[in-house]
Design a protein around this motif. Structure first.
Motif, PDB file in Angstrom:
ATOM      1  N   PHE A 186      25.520 -14.067  58.460  1.00 44.63           N
ATOM      2  CA  PHE A 186      25.560 -14.036  56.999  1.00 44.63           C
ATOM      3  C   PHE A 186      24.814 -15.189  56.334  1.00 44.63           C
ATOM      4  CE2 PHE A 186      29.848 -11.742  57.626  1.00 44.63           C
ATOM      5  CZ  PHE A 186      29.184 -10.572  57.940  1.00 44.63           C
ATOM      6  N   GLN A 187      24.469 -16.226  57.094  1.00 41.35           N
ATOM      7  CA  GLN A 187      23.672 -17.296  56.491  1.00 41.35           C
ATOM      8  C   GLN A 187      22.210 -16.878  56.326  1.00 41.35           C
ATOM      9  OE1 GLN A 187      23.870 -20.763  58.999  1.00 41.35           O
ATOM     10  NE2 GLN A 187      22.651 -19.847  60.630  1.00 41.35           N
ATOM     11  N   ASP A 188      21.839 -15.757  56.902  1.00 41.74           N
ATOM     12  CA  ASP A 188      20.471 -15.245  56.827  1.00 41.74           C
ATOM     13  C   ASP A 188      20.475 -13.956  56.004  1.00 41.74           C
ATOM     14  OD1 ASP A 188      18.014 -14.001  57.248  1.00 41.74           O
ATOM     15  OD2 ASP A 188      17.938 -14.518  59.379  1.00 41.74           O
ATOM     16  N   PRO A 189      20.073 -14.024  54.728  1.00 40.76           N
ATOM     17  CA  PRO A 189      20.121 -12.844  53.867  1.00 40.76           C
ATOM     18  C   PRO A 189      19.313 -11.651  54.393  1.00 40.76           C
ATOM     19  CG  PRO A 189      19.788 -14.804  52.539  1.00 40.76           C
ATOM     20  CD  PRO A 189      19.658 -15.220  53.978  1.00 40.76           C
ATOM     21  N   VAL A 190      18.192 -11.903  55.042  1.00 39.35           N
ATOM     22  CA  VAL A 190      17.366 -10.800  55.555  1.00 39.35           C
ATOM     23  C   VAL A 190      18.082 -10.083  56.698  1.00 39.35           C
ATOM     24  CG1 VAL A 190      15.164 -10.206  56.645  1.00 39.35           C
ATOM     25  CG2 VAL A 190      15.225 -11.893  54.787  1.00 39.35           C
ATOM     26  N   ARG A 191      18.666 -10.846  57.600  1.00 38.76           N
ATOM     27  CA  ARG A 191      19.407 -10.263  58.730  1.00 38.76           C
ATOM     28  C   ARG A 191      20.633  -9.517  58.212  1.00 38.76           C
ATOM     29  NH1 ARG A 191      18.655 -11.794  63.794  1.00 38.76           N
ATOM     30  NH2 ARG A 191      17.816 -13.830  63.234  1.00 38.76           N
ATOM     31  N   THR A 192      21.337 -10.127  57.262  1.00 39.47           N
ATOM     32  CA  THR A 192      22.524  -9.499  56.671  1.00 39.47           C
ATOM     33  C   THR A 192      22.156  -8.182  56.005  1.00 39.47           C
ATOM     34  OG1 THR A 192      23.528 -11.669  56.323  1.00 39.47           O
ATOM     35  CG2 THR A 192      24.416  -9.838  55.029  1.00 39.47           C
ATOM     36  N   GLU A 193      21.042  -8.189  55.282  1.00 42.02           N
ATOM     37  CA  GLU A 193      20.602  -6.966  54.604  1.00 42.02           C
ATOM     38  C   GLU A 193      20.322  -5.852  55.607  1.00 42.02           C
ATOM     39  OE1 GLU A 193      17.397  -5.343  51.335  1.00 42.02           O
ATOM     40  OE2 GLU A 193      16.891  -7.150  52.454  1.00 42.02           O
ATOM     41  N   ARG A 194      19.648  -6.173  56.706  1.00 42.73           N
ATOM     42  CA  ARG A 194      19.344  -5.138  57.708  1.00 42.73           C
ATOM     43  C   ARG A 194      20.619  -4.501  58.246  1.00 42.73           C
ATOM     44  NH1 ARG A 194      15.121  -8.736  59.570  1.00 42.73           N
ATOM     45  NH2 ARG A 194      16.547  -9.656  61.102  1.00 42.73           N
ATOM     46  N   LEU A 195      21.585  -5.337  58.613  1.00 42.03           N
ATOM     47  CA  LEU A 195      22.818  -4.819  59.196  1.00 42.03           C
ATOM     48  C   LEU A 195      23.633  -4.023  58.173  1.00 42.03           C
ATOM     49  CD1 LEU A 195      23.804  -7.907  61.344  1.00 42.03           C
ATOM     50  CD2 LEU A 195      23.185  -5.649  62.209  1.00 42.03           C
ATOM     51  N   CYS A 196      23.767  -4.548  56.969  1.00 44.08           N
ATOM     52  CA  CYS A 196      24.593  -3.871  55.959  1.00 44.08           C
ATOM     53  C   CYS A 196      23.931  -2.607  55.422  1.00 44.08           C
ATOM     54  CB  CYS A 196      24.945  -4.841  54.840  1.00 44.08           C
ATOM     55  SG  CYS A 196      26.062  -6.153  55.413  1.00 44.08           S
ATOM     56  N   LYS A 197      22.624  -2.585  55.395  1.00 46.59           N
ATOM     57  CA  LYS A 197      21.913  -1.368  54.991  1.00 46.59           C
ATOM     58  C   LYS A 197      22.173  -0.266  56.028  1.00 46.59           C
ATOM     59  CE  LYS A 197      17.351   0.327  53.654  1.00 46.59           C
ATOM     60  NZ  LYS A 197      15.925  -0.013  53.479  1.00 46.59           N
TER      61      LYS A 197
ATOM     62  N   ARG B 138      26.058  -2.952  47.744  1.00 48.00           N
ATOM     63  CA  ARG B 138      24.749  -2.951  47.078  1.00 48.00           C
ATOM     64  C   ARG B 138      23.904  -1.781  47.556  1.00 48.00           C
ATOM     65  NH1 ARG B 138      19.550  -5.313  47.440  1.00 48.00           N
ATOM     66  NH2 ARG B 138      19.905  -6.143  49.524  1.00 48.00           N
ATOM     67  N   HIS B 139      23.900  -1.526  48.845  1.00 48.77           N
ATOM     68  CA  HIS B 139      23.108  -0.419  49.390  1.00 48.77           C
ATOM     69  C   HIS B 139      23.731   0.946  49.087  1.00 48.77           C
ATOM     70  CE1 HIS B 139      20.110  -2.890  51.286  1.00 48.77           C
ATOM     71  NE2 HIS B 139      21.083  -3.691  51.670  1.00 48.77           N
ATOM     72  N   LEU B 140      25.040   0.958  48.855  1.00 50.17           N
ATOM     73  CA  LEU B 140      25.723   2.197  48.479  1.00 50.17           C
ATOM     74  C   LEU B 140      25.664   2.438  46.967  1.00 50.17           C
ATOM     75  CD1 LEU B 140      28.907   1.836  50.713  1.00 50.17           C
ATOM     76  CD2 LEU B 140      27.105   3.565  50.986  1.00 50.17           C
ATOM     77  N   LYS B 141      25.123   1.445  46.236  1.00 49.39           N
ATOM     78  CA  LYS B 141      25.113   1.482  44.760  1.00 49.39           C
ATOM     79  C   LYS B 141      26.546   1.626  44.234  1.00 49.39           C
ATOM     80  CE  LYS B 141      20.377   3.171  44.438  1.00 49.39           C
ATOM     81  NZ  LYS B 141      20.015   2.742  45.738  1.00 49.39           N
TER      82      LYS B 141
END
Length: 194
Positions: free
Chosen positions: A39-50, A82-85
């Motif tokens: 979670f300290q890496d926004p890009v990595r977090t975004e990939r997983l949560c997307k 965020r990805h689910l809107k």
């Protein structure tokens, strides 16, 4: 994302730790997934949560609200919402019990999913679900990045995960000798805000 791609994210972030760990449930394990390194890496977090959001939509359809337990579930809950809107809310401990605070509520008819970071015994997830059971929204199910129970945990609702792993965990009085020989550390957040 495939199982191997998800685990690669944890390995590459230095989040797959080995040693003797006291889990938030009180059980012990030779493996700990330090999700805060993810979670300290926004890009990595975004990939997983997307990827998690895509699995949630495939299982449950449209989602209006995501509710998560504080502290560890706030980041993946928000990013998945965020990805689910969808709207993102969280429960916090008040006198040792999870509660919706800060004016959060789940309105009537809101299609809701509980999103957690990592599920082992499901205790935090069940506590989170119980804390919003009186809300008028519709609880569709739960989701997590990693299900350490390999699908065995029962939350009382369907559980979607990016990865199911069968990581051993033990009662403190039933440790294998090789684990008992290593000093235990407690990296989790369950005691915060109690």
């Amino acid at each position: 994302m495939t199982h191997d791609e998800v685990l690669a994210e944890f390995r590459d972030a230095g989040a797959l730790l080995e040693g003797h760990f006291i889990l938030s449930s009180g059980r012990r394990s030779p493996i700990f997934l330090q999700k805060m390194f993810i979670f300290q890496d926004p890009v990595r977090t975004e990939r997983l949560c997307k990827a998690l959001a895509a699995k949630i939509e495939a299982q449950f359809g449209t989602v209006d609200y995501v509710v998560s337990p504080a502290v560890g579930g706030i980041v993946p809950g928000y990013e998945t919402a965020r990805h689910l809107k969808a709207k993102a809310v969280f429960v916090e401990r008040e006198n040792g019990e999870f509660r919706l605070r800060r004016g959060f509520a789940i309105p009537k008819g809101a299609r809701t999913v509980m999103v957690e970071d990592i599920v082992t015994t499901g205790l935090s997830s069940r506590e989170c679900l119980a804390s919003v059971a009186d809300q008028p929204g519709t609880m569709l199910g739960a989701a997590c990045l990693v299900d350490r129970s390999a699908g065995r945990v029962d939350l009382g609702v369907p559980l979607v995960s990016l990865v199911q792993m069968d990581i051993p965990d033990y009662a403190p009085d039933a440790l294998p000798p090789e684990l008992a020989a290593i000093p235990a550390i407690k990296p989790g957040s369950r005691g915060l805000g109690a």
